[in-house]
Scaffold this motif. Structure first.
Motif, PDB file in Angstrom:
ATOM      1  N   ASP A 161      49.792  62.025 -22.092  1.00 33.62           N
ATOM      2  CA  ASP A 161      48.773  60.826 -21.728  1.00 33.62           C
ATOM      3  C   ASP A 161      49.593  59.714 -21.961  1.00 33.62           C
ATOM      4  OD1 ASP A 161      46.792  62.737 -21.246  1.00 33.62           O
ATOM      5  OD2 ASP A 161      45.956  62.349 -23.102  1.00 33.62           O
ATOM      6  N   GLN A 162      50.498  59.521 -22.780  1.00 28.98           N
ATOM      7  CA  GLN A 162      51.164  58.086 -23.230  1.00 28.98           C
ATOM      8  C   GLN A 162      52.047  57.981 -22.214  1.00 28.98           C
ATOM      9  OE1 GLN A 162      51.720  56.980 -27.203  1.00 28.98           O
ATOM     10  NE2 GLN A 162      49.830  58.230 -27.963  1.00 28.98           N
ATOM     11  N   TRP A 163      52.949  58.739 -21.511  1.00 24.48           N
ATOM     12  CA  TRP A 163      53.851  58.488 -20.612  1.00 24.48           C
ATOM     13  C   TRP A 163      53.328  57.807 -19.328  1.00 24.48           C
ATOM     14  CZ3 TRP A 163      58.688  57.628 -21.002  1.00 24.48           C
ATOM     15  CH2 TRP A 163      59.537  58.464 -22.072  1.00 24.48           C
ATOM     16  N   ALA A 164      51.947  58.337 -19.094  1.00 27.34           N
ATOM     17  CA  ALA A 164      51.143  57.950 -17.813  1.00 27.34           C
ATOM     18  C   ALA A 164      50.721  56.574 -18.120  1.00 27.34           C
ATOM     19  CB  ALA A 164      50.381  59.038 -17.629  1.00 27.34           C
ATOM     20  N   ASP A 165      50.696  55.916 -19.473  1.00 33.70           N
ATOM     21  CA  ASP A 165      49.886  54.933 -19.712  1.00 33.70           C
ATOM     22  C   ASP A 165      50.853  53.890 -20.042  1.00 33.70           C
ATOM     23  OD1 ASP A 165      48.125  53.041 -20.544  1.00 33.70           O
ATOM     24  OD2 ASP A 165      47.261  53.824 -22.370  1.00 33.70           O
ATOM     25  N   PRO A 166      50.965  52.806 -19.266  1.00 36.66           N
ATOM     26  CA  PRO A 166      51.949  51.691 -19.694  1.00 36.66           C
ATOM     27  C   PRO A 166      51.518  51.042 -20.821  1.00 36.66           C
ATOM     28  CG  PRO A 166      51.487  51.666 -17.194  1.00 36.66           C
ATOM     29  CD  PRO A 166      50.427  52.454 -17.852  1.00 36.66           C
ATOM     30  N   ALA A 167      50.371  50.978 -21.330  1.00 43.17           N
ATOM     31  CA  ALA A 167      50.004  50.349 -22.351  1.00 43.17           C
ATOM     32  C   ALA A 167      50.140  51.134 -23.686  1.00 43.17           C
ATOM     33  CB  ALA A 167      48.503  49.761 -22.033  1.00 43.17           C
ATOM     34  N   SER A 168      50.711  52.211 -23.660  1.00 44.67           N
ATOM     35  CA  SER A 168      50.674  53.178 -24.630  1.00 44.67           C
ATOM     36  C   SER A 168      51.534  52.705 -25.839  1.00 44.67           C
ATOM     37  CB  SER A 168      50.793  54.649 -24.252  1.00 44.67           C
ATOM     38  OG  SER A 168      52.463  54.684 -23.951  1.00 44.67           O
ATOM     39  N   VAL A 169      51.279  53.542 -27.028  1.00 48.73           N
ATOM     40  CA  VAL A 169      52.072  53.174 -28.261  1.00 48.73           C
ATOM     41  C   VAL A 169      53.457  53.653 -27.842  1.00 48.73           C
ATOM     42  CG1 VAL A 169      52.721  53.859 -30.534  1.00 48.73           C
ATOM     43  CG2 VAL A 169      50.369  53.730 -29.739  1.00 48.73           C
ATOM     44  N   LEU A 170      53.395  54.615 -27.106  1.00 45.69           N
ATOM     45  CA  LEU A 170      55.050  55.200 -26.830  1.00 45.69           C
ATOM     46  C   LEU A 170      55.979  54.016 -25.953  1.00 45.69           C
ATOM     47  CD1 LEU A 170      57.118  57.367 -25.977  1.00 45.69           C
ATOM     48  CD2 LEU A 170      55.708  58.122 -24.124  1.00 45.69           C
ATOM     49  N   HIS A 171      55.216  53.281 -24.993  1.00 45.56           N
ATOM     50  CA  HIS A 171      55.843  52.307 -24.029  1.00 45.56           C
ATOM     51  C   HIS A 171      56.044  51.226 -25.010  1.00 45.56           C
ATOM     52  CE1 HIS A 171      56.140  54.584 -20.244  1.00 45.56           C
ATOM     53  NE2 HIS A 171      54.990  54.897 -20.552  1.00 45.56           N
ATOM     54  N   HIS A 172      55.370  51.033 -26.021  1.00 48.00           N
ATOM     55  CA  HIS A 172      55.495  49.734 -26.825  1.00 48.00           C
ATOM     56  C   HIS A 172      57.111  50.262 -27.514  1.00 48.00           C
ATOM     57  CE1 HIS A 172      54.480  45.860 -28.919  1.00 48.00           C
ATOM     58  NE2 HIS A 172      54.971  46.660 -29.996  1.00 48.00           N
ATOM     59  N   TYR A 173      57.169  51.227 -28.026  1.00 48.92           N
ATOM     60  CA  TYR A 173      58.375  51.796 -28.687  1.00 48.92           C
ATOM     61  C   TYR A 173      59.651  51.633 -27.760  1.00 48.92           C
ATOM     62  CZ  TYR A 173      56.624  53.446 -33.331  1.00 48.92           C
ATOM     63  OH  TYR A 173      56.191  53.287 -34.649  1.00 48.92           O
ATOM     64  N   ARG A 174      59.252  52.051 -26.559  1.00 50.36           N
ATOM     65  CA  ARG A 174      60.352  51.779 -25.531  1.00 50.36           C
ATOM     66  C   ARG A 174      60.903  50.439 -25.372  1.00 50.36           C
ATOM     67  NH1 ARG A 174      59.554  53.164 -20.507  1.00 50.36           N
ATOM     68  NH2 ARG A 174      61.719  53.877 -20.033  1.00 50.36           N
ATOM     69  N   ALA A 175      59.954  49.636 -25.445  1.00 52.65           N
ATOM     70  CA  ALA A 175      60.127  48.170 -25.174  1.00 52.65           C
ATOM     71  C   ALA A 175      60.761  47.552 -26.253  1.00 52.65           C
ATOM     72  CB  ALA A 175      58.719  47.402 -24.992  1.00 52.65           C
ATOM     73  N   LEU A 176      60.429  48.013 -27.677  1.00 53.10           N
ATOM     74  CA  LEU A 176      61.169  47.347 -28.865  1.00 53.10           C
ATOM     75  C   LEU A 176      62.796  47.905 -28.941  1.00 53.10           C
ATOM     76  CD1 LEU A 176      58.209  48.051 -31.591  1.00 53.10           C
ATOM     77  CD2 LEU A 176      59.308  45.884 -30.782  1.00 53.10           C
ATOM     78  N   ILE A 177      62.870  49.329 -28.506  1.00 50.87           N
ATOM     79  CA  ILE A 177      64.069  49.807 -28.575  1.00 50.87           C
ATOM     80  C   ILE A 177      65.051  49.044 -27.589  1.00 50.87           C
ATOM     81  CG2 ILE A 177      65.413  52.127 -28.294  1.00 50.87           C
ATOM     82  CD1 ILE A 177      62.985  53.330 -29.353  1.00 50.87           C
ATOM     83  N   ALA A 178      64.610  48.821 -26.611  1.00 50.02           N
ATOM     84  CA  ALA A 178      65.295  48.406 -25.525  1.00 50.02           C
ATOM     85  C   ALA A 178      65.971  47.016 -25.952  1.00 50.02           C
ATOM     86  CB  ALA A 178      64.539  48.093 -24.161  1.00 50.02           C
ATOM     87  N   LEU A 179      65.312  46.046 -26.821  1.00 50.18           N
ATOM     88  CA  LEU A 179      65.716  44.875 -27.045  1.00 50.18           C
ATOM     89  C   LEU A 179      67.109  44.997 -27.914  1.00 50.18           C
ATOM     90  CD1 LEU A 179      62.483  43.399 -28.603  1.00 50.18           C
ATOM     91  CD2 LEU A 179      63.626  42.796 -26.241  1.00 50.18           C
ATOM     92  N   ARG A 180      67.237  46.175 -28.402  1.00 51.32           N
ATOM     93  CA  ARG A 180      68.655  46.264 -29.150  1.00 51.32           C
ATOM     94  C   ARG A 180      69.772  46.713 -28.332  1.00 51.32           C
ATOM     95  NH1 ARG A 180      68.292  47.057 -34.685  1.00 51.32           N
ATOM     96  NH2 ARG A 180      66.235  46.440 -35.533  1.00 51.32           N
ATOM     97  N   HIS A 181      69.497  47.173 -27.151  1.00 51.45           N
ATOM     98  CA  HIS A 181      70.486  47.697 -26.374  1.00 51.45           C
ATOM     99  C   HIS A 181      71.265  46.815 -25.445  1.00 51.45           C
ATOM    100  CE1 HIS A 181      68.530  52.102 -26.909  1.00 51.45           C
ATOM    101  NE2 HIS A 181      69.425  51.663 -28.024  1.00 51.45           N
ATOM    102  N   PRO A 182      72.466  46.461 -25.610  1.00 52.64           N
ATOM    103  CA  PRO A 182      73.360  45.478 -24.618  1.00 52.64           C
ATOM    104  C   PRO A 182      73.098  45.875 -23.318  1.00 52.64           C
ATOM    105  CG  PRO A 182      74.576  46.231 -26.802  1.00 52.64           C
ATOM    106  CD  PRO A 182      73.526  47.220 -26.734  1.00 52.64           C
ATOM    107  N   ASP A 183      72.873  47.053 -23.079  1.00 48.84           N
ATOM    108  CA  ASP A 183      72.987  47.390 -21.504  1.00 48.84           C
ATOM    109  C   ASP A 183      71.750  47.305 -21.091  1.00 48.84           C
ATOM    110  OD1 ASP A 183      71.767  49.592 -22.821  1.00 48.84           O
ATOM    111  OD2 ASP A 183      72.959  51.230 -21.784  1.00 48.84           O
ATOM    112  N   SER A 184      70.634  46.859 -21.738  1.00 51.07           N
ATOM    113  CA  SER A 184      69.265  46.642 -21.183  1.00 51.07           C
ATOM    114  C   SER A 184      69.093  45.370 -20.711  1.00 51.07           C
ATOM    115  CB  SER A 184      68.312  46.943 -22.148  1.00 51.07           C
ATOM    116  OG  SER A 184      66.952  46.461 -22.278  1.00 51.07           O
ATOM    117  N   GLU A 185      68.073  45.229 -19.675  1.00 50.50           N
ATOM    118  CA  GLU A 185      67.872  44.068 -18.971  1.00 50.50           C
ATOM    119  C   GLU A 185      67.220  42.982 -19.976  1.00 50.50           C
ATOM    120  OE1 GLU A 185      65.686  44.509 -15.481  1.00 50.50           O
ATOM    121  OE2 GLU A 185      67.227  45.760 -14.278  1.00 50.50           O
TER     122      GLU A 185
END
Length: 559
Positions: free
Chosen positions: A441-465
Motif C-alpha cells: 500500500d505504501q509504495w502506491a501512496d506518495p504520502a506514505s511513511v515509506l516515501h518520506h523515508y526515501r526523501a530523507l535518504i535522498a538528501l544524503r546522496h551526492p548522486d541525488s537531484e
C-alpha cells in the motif's frame, strides 16, 4: 561489487544502513521462518528505499537459545536460513545493486554447543580450557542480563564458567592470545568472502577485570580493538564499516573509540537515549521527558563534533517500535509521528540506521498472555518476577511495552493473511494491523511513511537531484533545549558554490498545536520549506504553529 569509496575512504558518512533480522524479514520456503533467499527476493524494496548498507543480524549455525546470538559455528549458515551458497548469492545480488553487506560479529561469547566450548569444558587440563572463564568458585556477584547469576557450575569438572547472557552463551576469554588469533582469522575469512564490514555485538565487554568487577570498557578494550584493526583491517584501508555495540559507553569513551587516528571502530551504538523512559531496569517504566531526550542526543552531537562519528537510531532488534514508544501509534497520528521521528533522526549529524519495518511505521503488537512471547529475556524476566511475588498482569504490562518481541514480528509486506511474510504459519504471529500498515500500500501512496523515508535518504546522496550536503557535513546546534514539546535544531554548512547553507528542523512531539519560539525567527522569512510531514504547508513555516506531530525542515542560503 559495491561502489568504490569516495576520496578519504569514509563513505559511510553519507550512507544509510538498514538492519535485517532474518527470522522475521521474508520467508521463501513456507516454513514460517525468514531466510536468505527471502531476503534476496526483497532486495528491490531496499534498493528502491535508497539504503546503502544492509546489516544482517546473525545467520550462523546456532541452537537459537538467544535468537542466533549463541553461535555454534562461525563459518557456516544456520540451515533454517539457508546455505553458504545462498549467502554468496545474496551477497552478489546486494553488490549488483550497488549496496554493501555488513554482518554481525558476536565474539564476546559463543554457544555452549560450539566445538571450542565442548573442548574447554571436557577437562580442566584441556588445551582450550583457558579459552573461556573458569573458576573453582564464583569470584564475584555478577548477574546475567537474562536473569540469575552470571557464573554457572558445570558438572563435568565442578568449576564455574562465566556467562554474562544466557547460560548457553559462555564468555570467551580475550586475555588468551589464541582466542584473539582465532577470532581474527575468522573475520579475515568473512572479508575474503566479500562482506563489507561488521556490526560488533557488545564488543566493549570483551575486556574484563574480575577483581574490580569491570566488564564494560575494561582495561584492555582499546588494546584489543587496535590489535583487531591491525590484524584484520589494516591491509584493507578505507573500504569497510565497523560498528561497535557498546552498552554503557560514555561520550568521552566514544570519542576515543571512533577517533580515526586511533584505528579502533568507525562508530559506536550507545544506549543512553533508549534508557530515558526506564528506571532501575528496562521493565521499570517511566514517562519520557522530551527535554531529557534532547539533552542526551544533543550531548552526543556536540561531543563527537570534532572527533569521531555518531550512529543514529530509534529502533533495532532489541528495542520496541519507535512509533509506539516515542511517537503515537493512535490511528490518527501514527503516520505523522512516524515521519516526524524519521525527520528528527535523519537530519542529525551521523549515520542513520533503519530497522526493518521502521520505514513503514510498524508498531508494537498485542500480547494477550505470556504464551504469546518468544524472547528469552522476556520469558526469564516474567518467570523470575512472578516467582518473586510480582503480579502477573503488572509484569505483562511492562513486557508489552518494552519486550524485544515487539521488534521481531514479521515485516508487513502486504494485506494478505500473513502479511506476505510466509505461505506457512509464522514463527511468531504477524501484527494484526498489517492490513492498514504494509509495504504494498505504501509504495502506491506518495504520502506514505515509506516515501518520506526515501526523501530523507535522498538528501544524503551526492548522486541525488535533491542532495543537500549540509545534512552530512553541516555542524549541529540544538535550539529550544528547555521546550517540553518542540524538538528544534539547525545545521549549517559552507558551500563553495552557494555560500552558507542552513537548515532549521522543527518537530512537535505532541498531539496539540504549539508555536515554536524560534530564535531570530524573522531571519527565516522567505526560507524554503525543504521537507514536511503534513500537507498544506503554512505560509510562514518558521513561525506558524506546528500542528499535531508536525515536522518541518527549512533551508536558507546566504552568500
Amino acid at each position: 561489487m559495491p561502489p568504490e569509496p569516495p576520496v578519504g575512504g569514509e563513505w559511510w558518512r553519507s550512507a544509510v544502513v538498514y538492519q535485517i533480522w532474518p527470522r522475521s524479514f521474508s520467508d521463501s520456503d513456507g516454513d514460517g521462518i525468514g531466510d536468505l533467499p527471502g531476503i534476496a527476493d526483497r532486495l528491490d524494496h531496499l534498493a528502491g528505499l535508497g539504503v546503502d548498507v544492509l546489516w544482517l543480524s546473525p545467520v550462523y549455525p546456532s541452537p537459537q537459545d538467544d535468537a542466533g546470538y549463541d553461535i555454534s559455528d562461525y563459518r557456516d549458515i544456520e540451515p533454517v536460513f539457508g546455505t553458504l551458497a545462498d549467502f554468496d548469492a545474496l551477497l552478489a545480488a546486494v553488490h549488483e545493486r550497488g549496496m554493501r553487506l555488513v554482518i554481525d560479529l558476536v565474539v564476546n561469547h559463543t554457544s555452549d554447543e560450539h566445538p571450542w566450548f565442548a573442548e574447554s569444558r571436557s577437562s580442566r587440563d584441556n588445551p582450550k580450557r583457558d579459552w573461556y572463564w573458569w573458576r573453582d568458585e564464583a569470584p564475584n556477584d555478577w548477574r546475567s542480563f537474562f536473569s540469575g547469576p552470571a557464573w554457572e557450575r558445570d558438572e563435568t569438572t565442578g568449576e564455574y564458567y562465566l556467562h554474562l547472557f544466557s547460560r548457553k552463551q559462555p564468555d570467551l576469554n580475550w586475555e588468551n592470545p589464541q582466542v584473539r588469533a582465532a577470532v581474527y582469522e575468522m573475520m579475515r575469512w568473512w572479508l575474503d568472502c566479500g562482506v563489507d564490514g561488521f556490526r560488533m555485538d557488545v564488543i566493549n565487554m570483551i575486556s574484563k577485570d574480575l577483581a574490580s568487577g569491570e566488564f564494560l570498557c575494561g582495561p584492555r578494550i582499546h588494546e584489543f580493538l587496535q590489535e583487531m584493526h591491525c590484524e584484520v583491517f589494516a591491509s584493507r584501508p578505507g573500504t569497510f564499516l565497523t560498528v561497535g555495540e557498546m552498552p554503557g559507553v560514555s561520550v568521552e569513551q566514544a570519542r576515543l573509540f571512533t577517533d580515526p587516528a586511533r584505528a579502533e571502530v568507525d562508530m559506536v551504538f550507545q544506549f543512553e537515549h533508549v534508557r530515558l523512559d526506564q528506571g532501575a531496569t528496562k521493565w521499570d517504566l517511566r514517562p519520557l521527558d522530551l527535554r531529557d531526550l534532547k539533552a542526551s542526543l544533543g550531548r552526543w552531537q556536540t561531543g563527537l563534533a570534532d572527533a569521531g562519528w555518531n550512529s543514529l537510531y530509534w529502533n533495532n532488534h532489541d528495542q520496541p517500535r519507535a512509533v509506539s514508544r516515542f511517537g503515537s501509534d493512535a490511528p490518527e497520528h501514527r503516520v505523522a509521528s512516524a515521519k516526524l521521528l524519521a525527520t528528527v533522526l535523519h537530519l542529525q549529524r551521523g549515520t542513520p540506521y533503519v530497522y526493518q519495518g521502521e520505514e513503514l511505521g510498524m508498531t508494537n503488537t498485542a500480547f494477550e498472555s505470556i504464551a504469546d512471547f518468544r524472547d528469552i529475556e522476556s520469558l526469564r524476566h516474567y518467570a523470575e518476577a512472578v516467582a518473586g511475588g510480582a503480579e502477573s498482569e503488572t509484569v505483562l504490562a511492562a513486557l508489552r511495552v518494552m519486550g524485544r518481541d515487539n521488534a521481531r514480528t514479521p515485516v508487513q509486506w502486504d494485506a494478505s493473511e500473513h502479511a506476505g511474510f510466509t505461505t506457512g504459519t509464522p514463527w511468531i504471529p504477524v501484527n494484526p494491523n498489517h492490513r492498514e500498515i504494509n509495504a504494498a500500500d505504501q509504495w502506491a501512496d506518495p504520502a506514505s511513511v515509506l516515501h518520506h523515508y526515501r526523501a530523507l535518504i535522498a538528501l544524503r546522496h551526492p548522486d541525488s537531484e535533491c542532495h543537500e550536503p549540509a545534512v552530512v557535513h553541516g555542524d549541529f546546534t540544538m535550539l529550544l533545549p528547555d521546550d517540553p514539546t518542540v524538538y528544534a535544531f539547525s545545521r549549517r554548512h559552507r558551500d563553495d558554490e552557494r555560500g552558507d547553507v542552513e537548515l532549521l528542523v522543527l518537530a512537535n512531539f505532541s498531539a496539540e498545536p504549539v508555536t515554536a519560539a524560534v530564535p531570530q525567527a524573522d531571519a527565516w522569512d522567505g526560507a524554503e520549506l525543504l521537507l514536511g510531514n503534513l500537507p498544506d504547508a503554512p505560509a510562514a513555516p518558521a513561525t506558524a504553529p506546528l500542528r499535531a506531530w508536525e515536522a518541518r525542515v527549512l533551508r536558507r542560503v546566504t552568500r
